[in-house]
Design an enzyme around this catalytic site. Structure first.
Site, PDB file in Angstrom:
ATOM      1  N   VAL A 197       6.247  -4.022 -12.881  1.00  0.00           N
ATOM      2  CA  VAL A 197       6.718  -3.224 -11.493  1.00  0.00           C
ATOM      3  C   VAL A 197       5.628  -3.815 -10.712  1.00  0.00           C
ATOM      4  CG1 VAL A 197       6.948  -1.115 -10.252  1.00  0.00           C
ATOM      5  CG2 VAL A 197       7.673  -1.349 -12.842  1.00  0.00           C
ATOM      6  N   PRO A 198       6.031  -4.719  -9.671  1.00  0.00           N
ATOM      7  CA  PRO A 198       5.143  -5.775  -8.980  1.00  0.00           C
ATOM      8  C   PRO A 198       4.572  -5.173  -7.823  1.00  0.00           C
ATOM      9  CG  PRO A 198       7.489  -6.338  -8.658  1.00  0.00           C
ATOM     10  CD  PRO A 198       7.319  -5.012  -9.547  1.00  0.00           C
ATOM     11  N   CYS A 199       3.755  -3.928  -7.906  1.00  0.00           N
ATOM     12  CA  CYS A 199       3.139  -3.401  -6.678  1.00  0.00           C
ATOM     13  C   CYS A 199       2.359  -4.813  -6.034  1.00  0.00           C
ATOM     14  CB  CYS A 199       2.389  -2.244  -7.159  1.00  0.00           C
ATOM     15  SG  CYS A 199       1.124  -2.257  -8.434  1.00  0.00           S
ATOM     16  N   HIS A 200       1.639  -5.620  -6.942  1.00  0.00           N
ATOM     17  CA  HIS A 200       0.585  -6.464  -6.226  1.00  0.00           C
ATOM     18  C   HIS A 200       1.283  -7.430  -5.124  1.00  0.00           C
ATOM     19  CE1 HIS A 200       2.831  -8.299  -9.608  1.00  0.00           C
ATOM     20  NE2 HIS A 200       2.698  -9.624  -8.804  1.00  0.00           N
TER      21      HIS A 200
END
Length: 160
Positions: free
Chosen positions: A118-121
């Site tokens: 879950v690409p919060c980066h």
């Protein structure tokens, strides 16, 4: 509910995957007390997909995810999944559909328990700077650079 755990050795440190019989609930960096936990098919699948991601052969994760959070947090996390591999989005643009909720959206982003998948980066500051990453900013930079390199996009090194 019984919990299971797999550990992924990565270029940016050990990653802990915690799952139950149905889905992964945590993908995080650093030490966790997992001595009493064993692997299962779901934690192994997630660990293999993360290993493939680091090898550059996987861009989209398919292991089942079940994070616990409010309806608002769930909406934010679903929107994170829409950010394409190797691309970034500013917090302002990410929150454009609810501009008055930008702080709440940023807070929900920060509560994401499933790092990388879950690409919060991929969410960065409006000025292009790296901001706010629970896994530490050096890891965020590494992940973004890795994705750019694997996708062969843009400049040879990100300038933050």
């Amino acid at each position: 509910m019984i919990k299971y755990c797999s550990i992924v050795k990565s270029p940016i440190g050990d990653i802990t995957v915690i799952a139950d019989e149905v889905a992964v609930s945590v993908v995080s960096f650093g030490e966790k007390d997992t001595k009493s936990l064993t692997e299962n098919a779901i934690s192994k699948l997630a660990a293999q997909q993360l290993a493939d991601y680091f090898e550059g052969t996987l861009k989209n994760f398919t292991f089942p995810i079940a994070q616990h959070g409010t309806e608002f947090q769930q909406e934010v996390w679903q929107n994170l999944l829409k950010i394409p591999y190797a691309e970034t989005l500013s917090y302002a643009k990410f929150a454009a559909h609810k501009p008055l909720a930008i702080r709440a959206i940023a807070a929900a982003n920060g509560k994401n328990n499933i790092a990388i998948a879950v690409p919060c980066h991929r969410v960065i500051g409006s000025d292009g700077k790296l901001v706010g990453y629970a896994g530490e900013l050096w890891r965020k930079k590494w992940l973004l650079q890795h994705e750019r390199d694997m996708a062969q996009k843009g400049q040879t090194e990100l300038k933050f």
